[in-house]
Every structure is written in structure tokens, then in C-alpha cells.
Design an enzyme around this catalytic site. Sequence first.
Site, PDB file in Angstrom:
ATOM      1  N   ARG A  31       9.456  -6.462   7.683  1.00 17.14           N
ATOM      2  CA  ARG A  31       9.381  -6.036   9.094  1.00 17.14           C
ATOM      3  C   ARG A  31      10.334  -6.856   9.956  1.00 17.14           C
ATOM      4  O   ARG A  31      10.974  -6.336  10.853  1.00 17.14           O
ATOM      5  CB  ARG A  31       7.937  -6.153   9.603  1.00 17.14           C
ATOM      6  CG  ARG A  31       7.072  -5.116   8.907  1.00 17.14           C
ATOM      7  CD  ARG A  31       5.646  -5.063   9.392  1.00 17.14           C
ATOM      8  NE  ARG A  31       4.871  -4.197   8.500  1.00 17.14           N
ATOM      9  CZ  ARG A  31       3.566  -4.066   8.516  1.00 17.14           C
ATOM     10  NH1 ARG A  31       2.850  -4.751   9.392  1.00 17.14           N
ATOM     11  NH2 ARG A  31       2.950  -3.278   7.664  1.00 17.14           N
ATOM     12  N   GLU A 175     -10.866  -1.468   0.962  1.00 24.27           N
ATOM     13  CA  GLU A 175      -9.821  -0.608   1.537  1.00 24.27           C
ATOM     14  C   GLU A 175      -9.168   0.278   0.483  1.00 24.27           C
ATOM     15  O   GLU A 175      -8.237  -0.141  -0.196  1.00 24.27           O
ATOM     16  CB  GLU A 175      -8.744  -1.467   2.229  1.00 24.27           C
ATOM     17  CG  GLU A 175      -7.653  -0.637   2.879  1.00 24.27           C
ATOM     18  CD  GLU A 175      -6.580  -1.461   3.597  1.00 24.27           C
ATOM     19  OE1 GLU A 175      -6.623  -2.718   3.529  1.00 24.27           O
ATOM     20  OE2 GLU A 175      -5.692  -0.866   4.209  1.00 24.27           O
ATOM     21  N   LYS A 217     -12.782   0.239   4.774  1.00 25.41           N
ATOM     22  CA  LYS A 217     -11.544   0.364   5.570  1.00 25.41           C
ATOM     23  C   LYS A 217     -10.713   1.506   4.989  1.00 25.41           C
ATOM     24  O   LYS A 217      -9.913   1.299   4.087  1.00 25.41           O
ATOM     25  CB  LYS A 217     -10.757  -0.958   5.554  1.00 25.41           C
ATOM     26  CG  LYS A 217      -9.417  -0.847   6.266  1.00 25.41           C
ATOM     27  CD  LYS A 217      -8.789  -2.181   6.597  1.00 25.41           C
ATOM     28  CE  LYS A 217      -7.396  -1.962   7.164  1.00 25.41           C
ATOM     29  NZ  LYS A 217      -6.806  -3.146   7.729  1.00 25.41           N
ATOM     30  N   GLY A 260      -2.054   3.210   8.890  1.00 19.55           N
ATOM     31  CA  GLY A 260      -1.297   3.890   7.839  1.00 19.55           C
ATOM     32  C   GLY A 260       0.092   4.370   8.211  1.00 19.55           C
ATOM     33  O   GLY A 260       0.641   5.217   7.519  1.00 19.55           O
TER      34      GLY A 260
HETATM   35  C1  5MM Z   1      -0.696  -5.755   7.166  1.00 22.56           C
HETATM   36  O1  5MM Z   1      -0.547  -5.080   5.958  1.00 22.56           O
HETATM   37  C2  5MM Z   1      -1.628  -5.341   5.048  1.00 22.56           C
HETATM   38  C3  5MM Z   1      -1.152  -6.021   3.814  1.00 22.56           C
HETATM   39  O2  5MM Z   1      -0.187  -5.246   3.180  1.00 22.56           O
HETATM   40  P1  5MM Z   1       0.823  -5.918   2.080  1.00 22.56           P
HETATM   41  O3  5MM Z   1       0.034  -6.258   0.864  1.00 22.56           O
HETATM   42  O4  5MM Z   1       1.788  -4.772   1.814  1.00 22.56           O
HETATM   43  O5  5MM Z   1       1.497  -7.056   2.759  1.00 22.56           O
HETATM   44  C4  5MM Z   1      -2.354  -4.018   4.806  1.00 22.56           C
HETATM   45  O6  5MM Z   1      -3.336  -4.118   3.835  1.00 22.56           O
HETATM   46  C5  5MM Z   1      -2.985  -3.603   6.109  1.00 22.56           C
HETATM   47  O7  5MM Z   1      -4.027  -4.489   6.429  1.00 22.56           O
HETATM   48  C6  5MM Z   1      -3.546  -2.212   6.032  1.00 22.56           C
HETATM   49  O8  5MM Z   1      -2.715  -1.332   5.308  1.00 22.56           O
HETATM   50  C7  5MM Z   1      -3.696  -1.658   7.429  1.00 22.56           C
HETATM   51  O9  5MM Z   1      -2.441  -1.688   8.039  1.00 22.56           O
HETATM   52  P2  5MM Z   1      -1.927  -0.432   8.854  1.00 22.56           P
HETATM   53  O10 5MM Z   1      -0.527  -0.815   9.264  1.00 22.56           O
HETATM   54  O11 5MM Z   1      -1.973   0.722   7.883  1.00 22.56           O
HETATM   55  O12 5MM Z   1      -2.905  -0.281  10.001  1.00 22.56           O
END
Ligand code: 5MM
Length: 338
Positions: A31, A175, A217, A260
Site C-alpha cells: 500500500r 474470518e 468476520k 473487501g
Molecule cells: C488489513 O488486512 C488484513 C491482513 O491482510 P494481509 O494478511 O494480506 O496483510 C486483512 O485480514 C483485513 O483485516 C481484512 O481483509 C479486512 O480488510 P478489508 O480491507 O477487507 O476491510
Amino acid sequence: MKIKELNDIAHAMMVKGLLAMDESIGTCNKRFAELGIPQTEEYRRNYRELLVTTPNLGSCLSGAILSDETIHQHTSDGIPFVEILVKAGIIPGIKVDKSAKDMAGFPGEKITEGLDGLRERLKEYYSLGARFAKWRAVIKIGDGIPTRGCIESNTYLLARYAALCQEAGLVPMVEPEVLMDGTHTIERCASVTEEVHRSLFHQLYEQRVNLQGIILKPNMILPGKDCPVQVDDDTIANATINCFLRSVPAAVPGIAFLSGGQDSKKATSRLNAMHSKNRPPLPWELTFSFSRAIEYPAIEIWGGNKDNLEATQKALYHRACCDNAARRGEYNAAMEKE
Ligand code: 5MM
């Protein structure tokens, strides 16, 4: 740990909403790279300090998920991030999976790693102040996928992780993310999500996880982002709630949605639509556990520049406030101008 304590934590997590600031080092760097921000530990620490020190954040958040790097970090004045969160009334959580990897023998599908040594890591995280943990499984929709093998392997791992969390006194946030990438319809998302939930709750039962001490989640029920037929917020809210009424037991205290990759305002208005005043009472609390939908507008303003700190924190607080209003069904588009 008694189930009453886990259940109390789970309910406390659902009072407002959650910020998923648990990007792994790889995801956070990705990012940063997109915005030209240096990908170093100090920049990641600066960014997380900015997030946790946002004024009044505790008025809209009841929990925040940290990563392994972040739970060990401090502010520039030497105060642990966990302490800042607790003082703000925000329950600290920790991402304990070691990310989704290519699944051997299952082209195009992922399996989440991280069970080895988890019992010991959970003890350490508890001693650092974490009171809940998170594990994300990734399910992709496409030609011939997801396979039963991928779904069952991932839900089995989620259930073993959840059992270890409850043993350690941490609420497992479970999740299973059905990705919105692809051209699939909203109906296909609903049928895949229902199949994943049925497998998940079967495995949680088999592994003796007490459902009163977990948080789910999940993804919202959405058409694939490249599906030619897109739908309005009410259709998404109704499809999501109907799918969950069919597949999530009433014993689960709360459901906290991931975003997501949805547009931030759409994620907010869709959550709001689920709290429509005309809906009969639901068996579980419904809130948000967004990462990108809360952080993206803020990180774009920050850009790695400390002169942008105040504007960045304002943007973060604004999104969290809108999401917290949606959690109560009190969000409206006029709030975006405030
Ligand atoms: C922040 O991203 C979390 C960890 O992902 P990586 O293992 O790829 O670093 C991810 O689990 C996040 O908590 C969930 O997907 C929710 O994030 P979004 O952006 O979908 O709300």
C-alpha cells in the site's frame, strides 16, 4: 477462561465497530509503494502511531486489530500502542494467521498458514494486552472454484485456531472471506458464502468451539466487482441478512464485516441499510471491521508526510464516525459533508 468472560469481551467488541489495522508487513509495504511512501519499519510505525493517536477515536471504535510488528511497537514518546488503545477504550486484538498461500494441488486457490507454535504466540499476545485474535481464510470464486477441498481445509484450520484462542482466553474473530474479485453474480456469492458458513460452523462444532465466545468476520453478499449486473444497497443488505439467517447460528454474539475492497462510502451505506428500521430484530449484533474502507481516504492524505498529520487523522475519524453511525442505522449521505 470461562465462556462468560469470552462472551463479555465479544459483546464489548460489538458496541461500536473495529478498525483492522493489521496489514502484514508485505501488504502494508504494497500500500505504501502505491503511494510512493518509503517501505521501512519507521514509516510503518509512524503510520500506526498516527492511527492509534487519532483524537476521540474511542467514540467510534470498540476494537482495533494489530499485526505482530505493531503490537510490539511504541509511540515516539515510548508508550506502547496497546496502552494508547486501552486508554481510549478500544480493545486491542491481534492478527495471528501467517497469511494465505497458494494451496498445493489446488490451482488458483489459497490456504492460510499459521497454526505451528500458535499456542505459545497466543500466550505472548495475551500478556501484551490482546483480548481477541483474528485469522483470515480466503475463498476465490471462479471457473470450477471454490473446490470442496479448499473450503473444508480452510474451515478446519479456522476451527483449530478458534479452539486454541478460547483456551488462551482470547476471543477468536473467525474470518472466512469470499473475495469480490471476478464476474460472478450476487446469487453466486450468496450460495458460495452459505456453503462456506455451513462448513465453518460444522467444523467449529466438531472442534468444540463455543459459539458464544466467537465473532464472525465475513464478506457482505455482493456481485463480483466485474459482474455486469450491479445492485443497490437494499438488495445487498437483504441478500446478506438472508444468507446469514440461513447459515449463522443465533448463539454467535456478533458479526463484524470486512470491506473487501468496496468503495468506502458504499461499505458504509450498505452496513447502514442492514440496520433499516423496518427490519425485524436479528439474532446477532452487526458491525464493521474494515481496513481499506476506513484507512484508504486517510493514507492517501498522509502520503508519508508529517505535515499532513492533522488532516489525515480528521479523515480517519470521519470515516470511523460514519461507519459507527451506520452500525446504528443512523448514517445518511449529508454526514459526508460534515
Ligand atoms: C488489513 O488486512 C488484513 C491482513 O491482510 P494481509 O494478511 O494480506 O496483510 C486483512 O485480514 C483485513 O483485516 C481484512 O481483509 C479486512 O480488510 P478489508 O480491507 O477487507 O476491510
